[in-house]
Write a protein that holds these residues in place. Sequence first.
Motif, mmCIF file in Angstrom:
data_model
loop_
_atom_site.group_PDB
_atom_site.id
_atom_site.type_symbol
_atom_site.label_atom_id
_atom_site.label_comp_id
_atom_site.label_asym_id
_atom_site.label_seq_id
_atom_site.Cartn_x
_atom_site.Cartn_y
_atom_site.Cartn_z
ATOM 1 N N LEU A 171 129.632 -58.355 -53.457
ATOM 2 C CA LEU A 171 129.037 -59.432 -54.239
ATOM 3 C C LEU A 171 127.781 -58.974 -54.966
ATOM 4 O O LEU A 171 127.491 -59.405 -56.081
ATOM 5 N N ASN A 172 127.037 -58.059 -54.346
ATOM 6 C CA ASN A 172 125.813 -57.575 -54.988
ATOM 7 C C ASN A 172 126.094 -56.855 -56.302
ATOM 8 O O ASN A 172 125.323 -56.933 -57.247
ATOM 9 N N ARG A 173 127.231 -56.137 -56.376
ATOM 10 C CA ARG A 173 127.542 -55.407 -57.607
ATOM 11 C C ARG A 173 127.881 -56.369 -58.744
ATOM 12 O O ARG A 173 127.546 -56.119 -59.906
ATOM 13 N N LEU A 174 128.566 -57.469 -58.417
ATOM 14 C CA LEU A 174 128.837 -58.492 -59.427
ATOM 15 C C LEU A 174 127.531 -59.125 -59.891
ATOM 16 O O LEU A 174 127.342 -59.390 -61.077
ATOM 17 N N ASP A 175 126.640 -59.371 -58.945
ATOM 18 C CA ASP A 175 125.365 -59.986 -59.267
ATOM 19 C C ASP A 175 124.533 -59.091 -60.173
ATOM 20 O O ASP A 175 123.891 -59.567 -61.116
ATOM 21 N N GLU A 176 124.558 -57.795 -59.906
ATOM 22 C CA GLU A 176 123.773 -56.867 -60.716
ATOM 23 C C GLU A 176 124.218 -56.862 -62.172
ATOM 24 O O GLU A 176 123.432 -56.572 -63.078
ATOM 25 N N ARG A 177 125.502 -57.193 -62.403
ATOM 26 C CA ARG A 177 126.020 -57.233 -63.780
ATOM 27 C C ARG A 177 126.011 -58.659 -64.340
ATOM 28 O O ARG A 177 126.580 -58.910 -65.398
ATOM 29 N N ASP A 178 125.385 -59.579 -63.594
ATOM 30 C CA ASP A 178 125.302 -60.980 -64.017
ATOM 31 C C ASP A 178 126.678 -61.607 -64.226
ATOM 32 O O ASP A 178 126.860 -62.470 -65.094
ATOM 33 N N GLU A 179 127.654 -61.182 -63.436
ATOM 34 C CA GLU A 179 128.999 -61.744 -63.551
ATOM 35 C C GLU A 179 129.204 -62.959 -62.648
ATOM 36 O O GLU A 179 130.242 -63.613 -62.723
ATOM 37 N N LEU A 180 128.238 -63.272 -61.815
ATOM 38 C CA LEU A 180 128.373 -64.447 -60.957
ATOM 39 C C LEU A 180 128.063 -65.739 -61.710
ATOM 40 O O LEU A 180 128.612 -66.790 -61.397
ATOM 41 N N LEU A 181 127.178 -65.662 -62.692
ATOM 42 C CA LEU A 181 126.735 -66.873 -63.373
ATOM 43 C C LEU A 181 127.868 -67.631 -64.069
ATOM 44 O O LEU A 181 127.964 -68.858 -63.919
ATOM 45 N N PRO A 182 128.757 -66.966 -64.835
ATOM 46 C CA PRO A 182 129.852 -67.723 -65.453
ATOM 47 C C PRO A 182 130.724 -68.438 -64.424
ATOM 48 O O PRO A 182 131.142 -69.575 -64.650
ATOM 49 N N SER A 183 130.995 -67.781 -63.298
ATOM 50 C CA SER A 183 131.782 -68.417 -62.248
ATOM 51 C C SER A 183 131.031 -69.603 -61.665
ATOM 52 O O SER A 183 131.621 -70.652 -61.379
ATOM 53 N N ALA A 184 129.722 -69.453 -61.499
ATOM 54 C CA ALA A 184 128.909 -70.544 -60.956
ATOM 55 C C ALA A 184 128.943 -71.761 -61.874
ATOM 56 O O ALA A 184 129.053 -72.907 -61.414
ATOM 57 N N GLU A 185 128.860 -71.531 -63.176
ATOM 58 C CA GLU A 185 128.817 -72.637 -64.134
ATOM 59 C C GLU A 185 130.140 -73.397 -64.200
ATOM 60 O O GLU A 185 130.167 -74.546 -64.663
ATOM 61 N N GLU A 186 131.225 -72.779 -63.755
ATOM 62 C CA GLU A 186 132.519 -73.476 -63.749
ATOM 63 C C GLU A 186 132.504 -74.681 -62.812
ATOM 64 O O GLU A 186 133.280 -75.626 -63.010
ATOM 65 N N HIS A 187 131.632 -74.692 -61.823
ATOM 66 C CA HIS A 187 131.549 -75.842 -60.924
ATOM 67 C C HIS A 187 131.035 -77.073 -61.662
ATOM 68 O O HIS A 187 131.520 -78.191 -61.443
ATOM 69 N N LEU A 188 130.061 -76.878 -62.537
ATOM 70 C CA LEU A 188 129.552 -77.995 -63.335
ATOM 71 C C LEU A 188 130.601 -78.469 -64.333
ATOM 72 O O LEU A 188 130.756 -79.675 -64.576
ATOM 73 N N GLU A 189 131.333 -77.530 -64.925
ATOM 74 C CA GLU A 189 132.402 -77.887 -65.854
ATOM 75 C C GLU A 189 133.471 -78.722 -65.145
ATOM 76 O O GLU A 189 133.940 -79.743 -65.670
ATOM 77 N N LEU A 190 133.844 -78.289 -63.947
ATOM 78 C CA LEU A 190 134.848 -79.013 -63.165
ATOM 79 C C LEU A 190 134.385 -80.427 -62.856
ATOM 80 O O LEU A 190 135.142 -81.397 -62.992
ATOM 81 N N LEU A 191 133.133 -80.554 -62.464
ATOM 82 C CA LEU A 191 132.593 -81.868 -62.119
ATOM 83 C C LEU A 191 132.599 -82.796 -63.332
ATOM 84 O O LEU A 191 132.954 -83.983 -63.227
ATOM 85 N N ASP A 192 132.234 -82.278 -64.502
ATOM 86 C CA ASP A 192 132.229 -83.106 -65.719
ATOM 87 C C ASP A 192 133.639 -83.578 -66.074
ATOM 88 O O ASP A 192 133.829 -84.725 -66.510
#
Length: 240
Positions: A171-192
């Motif tokens: 998970l740290n390697r994904l975080d270092e490339r800022d690849e977690l943020l798009p996945s995180a934002e999908e939760h807000l999209e789903l809720l909307d």
Amino acid sequence: MDALQQRNPITAQERLRDQVAHALRAALIAGELRPGTVYSAPGLAADFGVSATPVREAMLDLAREGLVEPVRNKGFRITEVSERDLDQYTEIRALIEVPMAGRVAGTATREQLEELRPVAQEIVDAARKHDLIGYLEADRRFHLGLLGLTGNHRLVDVVGDLRKRSRLYGLNRLDERDELLPSAEEHLELLDLMLDGDAEGAEACMARHLGHVRSLWARARDEPVEPRPRLRLGAPATAR
């Protein structure tokens, strides 16, 4: 040990065990503890600068979560999850969570869904702050909280168990490339989408989200692992 207690006052053995368990989970996520490797309680205790007793107790807590397994007279082995296992766990989750996203979109009240917004925002905030433990904990609460709105607590238990079994490394390697943020934002999209009553859109978003997460993990596992740094108690569970 005296210096450690001065920095992080410990009032009970149970609190120290919980602190060690938290640090071990962070080490698992960061790839400092490798799947298939056996670690002894005294060896880890030396890394943490504590006695072996709270480490053994913490490892037993992790064993109950399926993260490690005891090895007689040696210590604890970090459990391995194969690519096939991950594919099968993801498939089961999709069979449950995709149609349930559509059902919740049509049955949950606006108030119930809005109660999940702070949790969805926590996921995004944790990704931005590179707080890996916070990211996973908020993600767990969001997905299980969403399933809880179906009223079927057996589904919550099943997916909760699948999440434990399919915990992933790198998970740290994904975080270092800022690849977690798009996945995180999908939760807000789903809720909307759910708040709009768009059941079909919610199902499509959940399917995309689960597939997105699985592909990210696959890429992380394929990358070389850096040598394990010295573990330390009280270190922040972040990648940066």
